[in-house]
Write a protein that holds these residues in place. Structure first.
Motif, PDB file in Angstrom:
ATOM      1  N   VAL A  34       1.263  31.934  24.056  1.00 11.67           N
ATOM      2  CA  VAL A  34       1.969  30.714  23.670  1.00 11.67           C
ATOM      3  C   VAL A  34       3.442  31.033  23.415  1.00 11.67           C
ATOM      4  O   VAL A  34       3.758  32.031  22.767  1.00 11.67           O
ATOM      5  CB  VAL A  34       1.334  30.080  22.407  1.00 11.67           C
ATOM      6  N   ARG A  57      -2.043  35.089  22.903  1.00 11.18           N
ATOM      7  CA  ARG A  57      -2.632  34.172  23.877  1.00 11.18           C
ATOM      8  C   ARG A  57      -1.581  33.539  24.780  1.00 11.18           C
ATOM      9  O   ARG A  57      -1.874  32.583  25.500  1.00 11.18           O
ATOM     10  CB  ARG A  57      -3.476  33.111  23.152  1.00 11.18           C
ATOM     11  N   LYS A 103      -1.395  21.095  33.616  1.00  8.77           N
ATOM     12  CA  LYS A 103      -0.530  20.587  32.546  1.00  8.77           C
ATOM     13  C   LYS A 103      -0.229  19.106  32.772  1.00  8.77           C
ATOM     14  O   LYS A 103      -0.319  18.289  31.851  1.00  8.77           O
ATOM     15  CB  LYS A 103       0.783  21.372  32.502  1.00  8.77           C
ATOM     16  N   THR A 144      -4.772  28.388  26.844  1.00  9.88           N
ATOM     17  CA  THR A 144      -3.329  28.240  27.014  1.00  9.88           C
ATOM     18  C   THR A 144      -2.999  28.361  28.496  1.00  9.88           C
ATOM     19  O   THR A 144      -3.805  28.840  29.301  1.00  9.88           O
ATOM     20  CB  THR A 144      -2.572  29.337  26.240  1.00  9.88           C
ATOM     21  N   SER A 145      -1.791  27.934  28.859  1.00  9.03           N
ATOM     22  CA  SER A 145      -1.377  28.034  30.262  1.00  9.03           C
ATOM     23  C   SER A 145      -1.320  29.490  30.702  1.00  9.03           C
ATOM     24  O   SER A 145      -1.656  29.823  31.842  1.00  9.03           O
ATOM     25  CB  SER A 145      -0.019  27.354  30.458  1.00  9.03           C
ATOM     26  N   SER A 146      -0.918  30.362  29.802  1.00 13.02           N
ATOM     27  CA  SER A 146      -0.861  31.793  30.118  1.00 13.02           C
ATOM     28  C   SER A 146      -2.258  32.351  30.381  1.00 13.02           C
ATOM     29  O   SER A 146      -2.462  33.126  31.319  1.00 13.02           O
ATOM     30  CB  SER A 146      -0.199  32.564  28.976  1.00 13.02           C
ATOM     31  N   ALA A 161      -2.010  25.165  20.083  1.00 16.05           N
ATOM     32  CA  ALA A 161      -1.482  25.905  18.930  1.00 16.05           C
ATOM     33  C   ALA A 161      -1.803  25.187  17.626  1.00 16.05           C
ATOM     34  O   ALA A 161      -2.209  25.813  16.640  1.00 16.05           O
ATOM     35  CB  ALA A 161       0.026  26.099  19.083  1.00 16.05           C
ATOM     36  N   ASP A 185      -0.262  23.482  25.564  1.00 17.39           N
ATOM     37  CA  ASP A 185      -0.056  24.595  24.636  1.00 17.39           C
ATOM     38  C   ASP A 185       0.283  24.120  23.227  1.00 17.39           C
ATOM     39  O   ASP A 185      -0.093  24.761  22.238  1.00 17.39           O
ATOM     40  CB  ASP A 185       1.032  25.536  25.154  1.00 17.39           C
ATOM     41  N   GLU A 186       1.007  23.016  23.123  1.00 17.07           N
ATOM     42  CA  GLU A 186       1.342  22.484  21.798  1.00 17.07           C
ATOM     43  C   GLU A 186       0.083  22.069  21.046  1.00 17.07           C
ATOM     44  O   GLU A 186      -0.100  22.410  19.871  1.00 17.07           O
ATOM     45  CB  GLU A 186       2.297  21.284  21.913  1.00 17.07           C
TER      46      GLU A 186
END
Length: 213
Positions: free
Chosen positions: A142, A140, A104, A78-80, A115, A111-112
């Motif tokens: 999101v 995570r 991104k 994820t970006s996080s 998930a 992230d989409e």
């Protein structure tokens, strides 16, 4: 030394894509081959303070981007997670944010998609309730709206199948149909894992049908 004319450029003996730059006969800094070419860092090029700082920042961003690609290459992130990783590696927050944004834009981080894939794979390989799926995705990093979009696609039948899979895994260890105490433990496990009351009640009925049979 940060100013002067580039007097020599040496390729690193171990890292072939990195080059050591000398200014006025003294070592000044090291850059990746991509930065070397982009900024024309060859013998004879004049380097002043402003140009030097621009090159050093570009080199740091390039280094962060390569680190990000290696991290993402192991498995989807994820970006996080990516931003936390870059910060842990010692990159400044502004650079970490910029690299995450770049990843991104170039489609390395989504992230989409993460998930949705997470939910699909969990239901198939490691059955989870929607509640647990939400928790895992939030852990995570999101965003809540993305989590909800991914989890709302879990049908009642998919949730029921996940509950059945967990029960079957536990029930295989039992000798014959579950006793009332064993049934209570199995249903408590489902509740702890966040399955809805309706799902738990249906599983209770199925367990009792098994006992009656």
């Amino acid at each position: 030394m940060r100013c002067g004319q580039i007097t020599s450029v040496h390729r690193d003996s171990k890292q072939k894509q990195r080059y050591h730059i000398d200014l006025e006969g003294e070592y000044a800094f090291t850059v990746h081959e991509d930065i070397l070419v982009k900024y024309n860092l060859f013998k004879g090029t004049e380097v002043d303070e402003v140009f030097y700082l621009e090159v050093i920042v570009a080199e740091e961003k390039h280094k962060a981007f390569l680190a990000a690609l290696r991290y993402i290459g192991i498995r989807p992130r994820t970006s996080s997670q990516l931003q936390s990783y870059l910060l842990e590696k010692g990159f400044e927050a502004q650079i970490a944010e910029e690299i995450c944004r770049r990843c991104k834009e170039q489609g390395y981080i989504n992230d989409e998609a993460f998930a949705k894939q997470w939910v699909d794979e969990r239901l198939r390989l490691k059955p989870r309730s929607p509640y647990m799926l939400r928790m895992e995705l939030q852990q995570r990093g999101v965003e809540k709206s993305i989590v909800e979009d991914a989890v709302k696609g879990v049908s009642r039948e998919a949730e029921l199948e996940a509950a059945r899979a967990l029960i079957e895994k536990k029930a295989r260890r039992l000798q014959g149909p579950p006793t009332p105490e064993e049934e209570r433990k199995l249903l408590s496990m489902l509740m702890r894992k966040g399955f809805s009351h309706a799902i738990v009640q249906q599983i209770r009925g199925e367990l009792r049908q098994r006992s009656d049979g």
